[in-house]
Design an enzyme around this catalytic site. Structure first.
Site, PDB file in Angstrom:
ATOM      1  N   ILE A  70      18.133 -29.892 -23.869  1.00  0.00           N
ATOM      2  CA  ILE A  70      17.868 -30.710 -25.047  1.00  0.00           C
ATOM      3  C   ILE A  70      16.584 -31.514 -24.877  1.00  0.00           C
ATOM      4  O   ILE A  70      15.805 -31.660 -25.809  1.00  0.00           O
ATOM      5  CB  ILE A  70      19.064 -31.653 -25.337  1.00  0.00           C
ATOM      6  CG1 ILE A  70      20.302 -30.829 -25.708  1.00  0.00           C
ATOM      7  CG2 ILE A  70      18.736 -32.633 -26.455  1.00  0.00           C
ATOM      8  CD1 ILE A  70      21.579 -31.647 -25.771  1.00  0.00           C
ATOM      9  N   ASP A 113      13.686 -39.555 -10.135  1.00  0.00           N
ATOM     10  CA  ASP A 113      15.079 -39.171  -9.932  1.00  0.00           C
ATOM     11  C   ASP A 113      15.925 -40.369 -10.328  1.00  0.00           C
ATOM     12  O   ASP A 113      16.085 -41.314  -9.555  1.00  0.00           O
ATOM     13  CB  ASP A 113      15.312 -38.774  -8.474  1.00  0.00           C
ATOM     14  CG  ASP A 113      16.744 -38.330  -8.217  1.00  0.00           C
ATOM     15  OD1 ASP A 113      17.612 -38.499  -9.102  1.00  0.00           O
ATOM     16  OD2 ASP A 113      16.991 -37.804  -7.110  1.00  0.00           O
ATOM     17  N   TYR A 169      32.598 -37.404 -16.136  1.00  0.00           N
ATOM     18  CA  TYR A 169      31.593 -37.051 -17.154  1.00  0.00           C
ATOM     19  C   TYR A 169      32.039 -37.526 -18.528  1.00  0.00           C
ATOM     20  O   TYR A 169      31.272 -38.174 -19.248  1.00  0.00           O
ATOM     21  CB  TYR A 169      31.349 -35.546 -17.153  1.00  0.00           C
ATOM     22  CG  TYR A 169      30.438 -35.114 -18.280  1.00  0.00           C
ATOM     23  CD1 TYR A 169      29.060 -35.309 -18.184  1.00  0.00           C
ATOM     24  CD2 TYR A 169      30.939 -34.541 -19.445  1.00  0.00           C
ATOM     25  CE1 TYR A 169      28.208 -34.936 -19.222  1.00  0.00           C
ATOM     26  CE2 TYR A 169      30.096 -34.162 -20.481  1.00  0.00           C
ATOM     27  CZ  TYR A 169      28.738 -34.361 -20.363  1.00  0.00           C
ATOM     28  OH  TYR A 169      27.902 -34.000 -21.390  1.00  0.00           O
TER      29      TYR A 169
END
Length: 190
Positions: free
Chosen positions: A14, A60, A152
């Site tokens: 995305i 990161d 998640y």
């Protein structure tokens, strides 16, 4: 002068699509991800194809202090962020008692902490100048529990709740407030 869009997780999925969509509509982009090789190639492609600026920041976001360092580097270069897209994120599949805690903590850092920190740092700038937009990418996972992906799904539930709260504070898609401040959206391309 073009508006500038900061996109985390810009090197694939995305985020890659957001990068092309915004650059194609004349926005300069700030591309953020871990993969230097992918970002440099994307930057070159965007610059050549759309004739906009494509800034590259290797970061990161699973590392503590990465978002503060990123924000400070962007400010040091004098780049103004007009639109923030908090897109970076990842999931992990497996029985909760068997998955690695370190990976789940990294997921929380990326999916929740980095998103919150960037929204805070850049959102404060937007509020002070009374303009800007924030798009936080959640998931349909935000609306239900997720067996075998519990952490998640929980992180995406946070993203949705957090984004709706900011939309309420700052005015957003469910109704405009009297304040002329950033608009915060979730799962919506503007």
């Amino acid at each position: 002068m073009n508006k500038t869009v900061l996109i985390t997780g810009a090197s694939s999925g995305i985020g890659l699509n957001f990068s092309h969509k915004f650059a194609g509509s004349g926005h300069d982009v700030i591309l953020v991800a871990r993969s230097e090789e992918k970002l440099l190639a994307l930057s070159q492609e965007i610059t050549n194809k759309y004739e906009v600026k494509a800034h590259v920041f290797i970061s990161d976001l699973s590392k503590s202090q990465a978002t503060k360092k990123l924000y400070d580097e962007i400010k040091a270069q004098g780049i103004r962020v007009d639109i923030l897209i908090n897109n970076a994120g990842f999931g992990l599949f497996g029985e909760f008692e068997e998955t690695e805690l370190s990976k789940e903590l990294d997921m929380i850092q990326v999916n929740i902490t980095a998103l919150t920190e960037l929204s805070k740092y850049i959102g404060k700038d937007m509020v002070s100048r009374k303009s800007g937009r924030i798009l936080n990418v959640a998931s349909t996972a935000a609306f239900q529990p997720g067996p075998l992906m519990a952490v998640y799904y929980a992180t995406k539930g946070y993203v949705l709740s957090f984004s709706e709260a900011l939309a309420n504070e700052w005015g957003g898609p469910r109704g405009e407030s009297d304040r002329s401040v950033p608009r915060c959206h979730q799962n919506r391309f503007q």
